[in-house]
Design a protein around this motif. Sequence first.
Motif, PDB file in Angstrom:
ATOM      1  N   GLY A  27      -0.872   1.036  12.428  1.00  0.00           N
ATOM      2  CA  GLY A  27      -0.723   1.164  11.258  1.00  0.00           C
ATOM      3  C   GLY A  27       0.582   0.330  10.873  1.00  0.00           C
ATOM      4  O   GLY A  27       1.629   0.310  11.355  1.00  0.00           O
ATOM      5  N   ASP A  28       0.468  -0.763   9.816  1.00  0.00           N
ATOM      6  CA  ASP A  28       1.417  -1.732   9.602  1.00  0.00           C
ATOM      7  C   ASP A  28       1.536  -1.735   8.126  1.00  0.00           C
ATOM      8  O   ASP A  28       0.646  -2.146   7.319  1.00  0.00           O
ATOM      9  CB  ASP A  28       0.770  -3.321  10.209  1.00  0.00           C
ATOM     10  N   TRP A  29       2.783  -1.775   7.833  1.00  0.00           N
ATOM     11  CA  TRP A  29       3.139  -1.722   6.201  1.00  0.00           C
ATOM     12  C   TRP A  29       4.687  -2.282   5.866  1.00  0.00           C
ATOM     13  O   TRP A  29       5.434  -2.360   6.778  1.00  0.00           O
ATOM     14  CB  TRP A  29       3.417  -0.185   5.706  1.00  0.00           C
ATOM     15  N   GLN A  30       4.760  -3.065   4.757  1.00  0.00           N
ATOM     16  CA  GLN A  30       5.741  -3.825   4.423  1.00  0.00           C
ATOM     17  C   GLN A  30       6.658  -2.870   3.321  1.00  0.00           C
ATOM     18  O   GLN A  30       5.823  -2.475   2.351  1.00  0.00           O
ATOM     19  CB  GLN A  30       5.407  -4.976   3.929  1.00  0.00           C
ATOM     20  N   LEU A  31       7.678  -2.738   3.459  1.00  0.00           N
ATOM     21  CA  LEU A  31       8.668  -1.938   2.573  1.00  0.00           C
ATOM     22  C   LEU A  31       9.617  -2.599   1.892  1.00  0.00           C
ATOM     23  O   LEU A  31      10.319  -3.565   2.540  1.00  0.00           O
ATOM     24  CB  LEU A  31       9.151  -0.732   3.197  1.00  0.00           C
ATOM     25  N   PRO A  32       9.967  -2.507   0.453  1.00  0.00           N
ATOM     26  CA  PRO A  32      11.005  -3.154   0.032  1.00  0.00           C
ATOM     27  C   PRO A  32      12.261  -2.425   0.378  1.00  0.00           C
ATOM     28  O   PRO A  32      12.428  -1.552   0.900  1.00  0.00           O
ATOM     29  CB  PRO A  32      10.692  -2.970  -1.495  1.00  0.00           C
ATOM     30  N   SER A  33      13.503  -3.463   0.277  1.00  0.00           N
ATOM     31  CA  SER A  33      14.785  -2.939   0.796  1.00  0.00           C
ATOM     32  C   SER A  33      15.477  -2.136  -0.152  1.00  0.00           C
ATOM     33  O   SER A  33      16.252  -2.702  -1.042  1.00  0.00           O
ATOM     34  CB  SER A  33      15.526  -4.542   1.264  1.00  0.00           C
ATOM     35  N   GLU A  34      15.057  -0.897  -0.587  1.00  0.00           N
ATOM     36  CA  GLU A  34      15.577  -0.011  -1.554  1.00  0.00           C
ATOM     37  C   GLU A  34      15.359   1.567  -1.268  1.00  0.00           C
ATOM     38  O   GLU A  34      14.562   1.763  -0.087  1.00  0.00           O
ATOM     39  CB  GLU A  34      14.628  -0.085  -2.743  1.00  0.00           C
ATOM     40  N   PRO A  35      16.153   2.355  -1.758  1.00  0.00           N
ATOM     41  CA  PRO A  35      16.353   3.658  -1.026  1.00  0.00           C
ATOM     42  C   PRO A  35      14.974   4.332  -1.183  1.00  0.00           C
ATOM     43  O   PRO A  35      14.774   5.238  -0.129  1.00  0.00           O
ATOM     44  CB  PRO A  35      17.313   4.301  -2.030  1.00  0.00           C
ATOM     45  N   LYS A  36      14.156   4.250  -2.282  1.00  0.00           N
ATOM     46  CA  LYS A  36      13.156   5.129  -2.070  1.00  0.00           C
ATOM     47  C   LYS A  36      11.979   4.678  -1.073  1.00  0.00           C
ATOM     48  O   LYS A  36      10.840   5.295  -0.882  1.00  0.00           O
ATOM     49  CB  LYS A  36      12.201   4.988  -3.335  1.00  0.00           C
ATOM     50  N   SER A  37      12.371   3.548  -0.170  1.00  0.00           N
ATOM     51  CA  SER A  37      11.309   3.195   0.911  1.00  0.00           C
ATOM     52  C   SER A  37      11.360   4.070   2.074  1.00  0.00           C
ATOM     53  O   SER A  37      10.539   4.181   2.858  1.00  0.00           O
ATOM     54  CB  SER A  37      11.960   1.675   1.390  1.00  0.00           C
ATOM     55  N   VAL A  38      12.599   4.918   2.419  1.00  0.00           N
ATOM     56  CA  VAL A  38      12.725   5.992   3.056  1.00  0.00           C
ATOM     57  C   VAL A  38      11.739   7.062   2.978  1.00  0.00           C
ATOM     58  O   VAL A  38      10.855   7.397   3.893  1.00  0.00           O
ATOM     59  CB  VAL A  38      14.109   6.554   2.927  1.00  0.00           C
ATOM     60  N   GLY A  39      11.569   7.594   1.713  1.00  0.00           N
ATOM     61  CA  GLY A  39      10.536   8.626   1.314  1.00  0.00           C
ATOM     62  C   GLY A  39       9.095   7.984   1.715  1.00  0.00           C
ATOM     63  O   GLY A  39       8.172   8.555   2.193  1.00  0.00           O
ATOM     64  N   ARG A  40       8.705   6.790   1.286  1.00  0.00           N
ATOM     65  CA  ARG A  40       7.751   6.105   1.311  1.00  0.00           C
ATOM     66  C   ARG A  40       7.165   5.769   2.873  1.00  0.00           C
ATOM     67  O   ARG A  40       6.080   6.204   3.312  1.00  0.00           O
ATOM     68  CB  ARG A  40       7.628   4.778   0.798  1.00  0.00           C
ATOM     69  N   ALA A  41       8.140   5.562   3.726  1.00  0.00           N
ATOM     70  CA  ALA A  41       8.029   5.581   5.121  1.00  0.00           C
ATOM     71  C   ALA A  41       7.344   6.650   5.893  1.00  0.00           C
ATOM     72  O   ALA A  41       6.617   6.834   6.578  1.00  0.00           O
ATOM     73  CB  ALA A  41       9.180   4.988   5.904  1.00  0.00           C
ATOM     74  N   ARG A  42       8.084   7.733   5.190  1.00  0.00           N
ATOM     75  CA  ARG A  42       7.731   9.211   5.988  1.00  0.00           C
ATOM     76  C   ARG A  42       6.527   9.538   5.368  1.00  0.00           C
ATOM     77  O   ARG A  42       5.322  10.053   6.083  1.00  0.00           O
ATOM     78  CB  ARG A  42       8.719  10.092   5.353  1.00  0.00           C
ATOM     79  N   GLU A  43       6.157   9.273   4.232  1.00  0.00           N
ATOM     80  CA  GLU A  43       4.845   9.538   3.776  1.00  0.00           C
ATOM     81  C   GLU A  43       3.597   8.913   4.532  1.00  0.00           C
ATOM     82  O   GLU A  43       2.557   9.385   4.885  1.00  0.00           O
ATOM     83  CB  GLU A  43       4.770   9.336   2.259  1.00  0.00           C
ATOM     84  N   LEU A  44       3.984   7.601   4.504  1.00  0.00           N
ATOM     85  CA  LEU A  44       2.764   6.670   5.481  1.00  0.00           C
ATOM     86  C   LEU A  44       2.723   7.189   6.609  1.00  0.00           C
ATOM     87  O   LEU A  44       1.593   7.121   7.322  1.00  0.00           O
ATOM     88  CB  LEU A  44       3.268   5.176   5.413  1.00  0.00           C
ATOM     89  N   ALA A  45       3.795   7.545   7.311  1.00  0.00           N
ATOM     90  CA  ALA A  45       3.777   7.937   8.965  1.00  0.00           C
ATOM     91  C   ALA A  45       2.857   9.233   8.981  1.00  0.00           C
ATOM     92  O   ALA A  45       2.082   9.453   9.953  1.00  0.00           O
ATOM     93  CB  ALA A  45       5.237   7.928   9.458  1.00  0.00           C
TER      94      ALA A  45
END
Length: 914
Positions: A779-797
């Motif tokens: 599983g490989d994803w690119q996330l922008p350097s912004e605070p909402k990426s933390v929640g997005r990372a948890r969701e993807l995982a």
Amino acid sequence: MSPKSRTSSSSRSPIAPALPSSSPSSSSVSSSSSLPVPYRSSESSLSSAPPVWQSSPPGSIYDYIRVASFSLGPDGRIAQWSRRATELLGLSHGEAIGKDPVEAFVPPELREASRRTVADILDGREWTGLVPYHNPQAPQAHGIAEVYVMPAETEHGERSALCIAVDVTALRGLETDLAASQAVFGQSPLGFFLFGTDLRMLRVNERFATVFGRPAETYRGASAYDLLPRGEADRLAAALRQVLDSGQSLTDMPIVGTVPGNPERRRWSISLYRLHSGSGRPIGVAGLATDVTGRRRAEQEAAGVRRNLALLNEAGARIGTSLDLETTARELLDVAVPQFCDLASVDLYQGLLVGDETPPGLADGSAELRRVAFASAVSAGPVGFGDSYLSSGGAGGDGAGGATKPVQVGEVHRYPFNSPSAVALRTARARVVPGRDGGESLEMGTMLQSTLVVPMVARDTVVGLAQFSRTKGSEPFGERDTALAVELAARAAVSIDNARLYRREHERALILQRSLLPPGDPEAAGLDIACRYLPGNAATEVGGDWFDVIELPGHRTALVVGDVMGRGLRAAVAMGELRTAVRTLALLDLEPAEVLSALDEIAAGLGAPGGSHAGGRAGSRALARGKAADGSSDLSGLAEVYLATCVYAVYDPVTRRCTFANAGHPPPVLVEPGESALLMEVPPGMPLGVGGEPFEEIEVELPDGALLALYTDGLVESRDHTLDEGLQALRASLNTPDSVVSLEDVCDHVLSTLDTHHGEDDIALLMARMQGLSAESVGDWQLPSEPKSVGRARELARQQLESWGMDELVDTTELLVSELVTNALRYGEGEIRLRLLLDRTLVCEVWDSGLVQPRRRRARDTDEGGRGLQLVGLLSAGWGSRRTPHGKTVWFELALPGGQSSGPDSVEALLSMW
């Protein structure tokens, strides 16, 4: 006649020998009466006569003095003339008959007196005297004869005379010969004896009497059976008869017997030869006897010394050819039986056999022993040596706690404290134990003459016990035998102790070697791996070749194969240091070229004092260039140099790419599916420890199913062929047929095809088949350097784990992913990359462009932050960070549910933070 003549019948010439008083005829009869072969007359009147006549010529004294006879008639002239008279006086029969004896052979100046003497003789008087004579045919043409004249009568009653003449020179020679014979016979230091034709003794000298211990006069008439035991007497009588019949001499015949008053067996050397009369008739057997008891004893001792030296020489060649304890014990018995003894055994301490350094009970000799060898020339199986013993299972059956049955090879037992064997073990001194009579106990066995109990001592340490026995009928052991047995046991003990020490050091070396090599079946993500290690020296099984499989973060794998120049334990130690350094550098997640550069520095410092790099570097470069640091070819002043070759490869199963770096090692071999094997063009580089040259690396994409072979030069190089030929043979062996499927079979096929038994160098072979990770496992994803990426990372995982069926890991993964992404936002730069990898474990990686590496610290109770990495370390199976060409990667790893290693309890981990 001569003026010195005398008319008395009893008068004798002063120069004439004393002849026997008997008449010639009686003397002749007496001499012939002892002959064993009588003359058989055809006349019946003589058939009952005693055997006093014989057909052979007379053998009396007259054969030696040559008696001549003639007679005078009544007229004083020669009436009869014998042939002996012709020989003595030089007148033929025709010249003498009828002649006046005075005119015939008396010199002219003596003729007048001689005529008066002849007249007196014819008057009936006896006469004896010396008469000069002239014989032109004699060597000196003249001589002196002793003449004995006896009055006689003719058939008509007329007076006549019978004359007997003997040459005085012959008488003097006989007198001299008799005197010389008597001197030799009586004064000789050798024992002379004379047997008659009836094989009975006629005479012995004093020396013979002394040798055989009886007075000389007692031997007359004795036979061989009166002197010797029956068997020896038969031999001597047969020898006497053979010499008497054949005339062939016999020398140095050994005879054994005893002398009166002394029971000690004596040895004599007898020489025999036949005696003949002057006419050639055998008259007996003469011999010489010499006491050779002392010489025989000295010869036996010398033979014993030679035998012992030969046995020791054989022992030096045959004992200790192997470093195996049991084999060495059997070699000792092969030398001893049957050359030294009839049966023997070897017992070794059980503690030494199982590897104990100081076996219990070694000091008092009561420790357990194991019988490792037995040999016998008289029995098919083990024989009890006599010592009662205690079996390892308890007391024996003899009522005294000892066993009576023989000890079997391989059986563990011990000897009672007061037994001869235990005493020998306790005192480290050999003991001779005599055998027992048949009516006594079976302690030594009724068949044994004596037993030598010899402790086996090596370096002041008793390692076991050797027992040597001789059976009844053999000579008992003496001091020389004891010394020889001690020497044989000592030689075997040293070899056994050497074997024990070798085995101990060999086991230690094996432990070292095996600890430095990866397990037999290493595992790695996306790889099927098989490996082989063959030591060049089968005796030590240690060397400088190594291979390793190192798991790196992100399910990447480092494959390493290296070779330290040199062999044996020193090369293995250097290899261990380099292997440890490789693993340490690999965990730093350095690039392959950087790993080899760091290894180069480490190898250069291994041989330098204090581990400094300067001395090792200078020596390494000089060795690599074939000269010393000062330009000369002398390397004696340089530090010890460790050089090694190594190939280092890192495989990423996600990208299917492998990065190679090489330090003077043979190139890897790659076999792609459907293609032939080829040598990879990896820059060779300089060996580790030389330094001064940078290392290059290349990156190659390896498709799934590709086969990669890493190896050491021992596989492809030997004195029988060149390196190029070996590489070509390796490539050919890797083009395996379709029937060879598994990687293990490929390894076996390669080793069986190539020459791997040359014993010149170690061989290491590491083969890997590329499998890669499927796209469903990544599983490989690119996330922008912004605070909402933390929640997005948890969701993807969470979504990815649920799709993989890893619901048990969702909570922990969400928490740890949140911490890593938060740190990337706070301390990193640029975009953030999140990657999950599922294989044997779950790996989560967070990438950013920042160069600052995270550092874990312990937060104080009053701190509001600083616990993120601490939390990651507590909840994960492992975590870390590594540099990348464009920043860094922080990762953690979690064990899969139901795996062999479960992760830490999350609640306990959280509570441990406070």
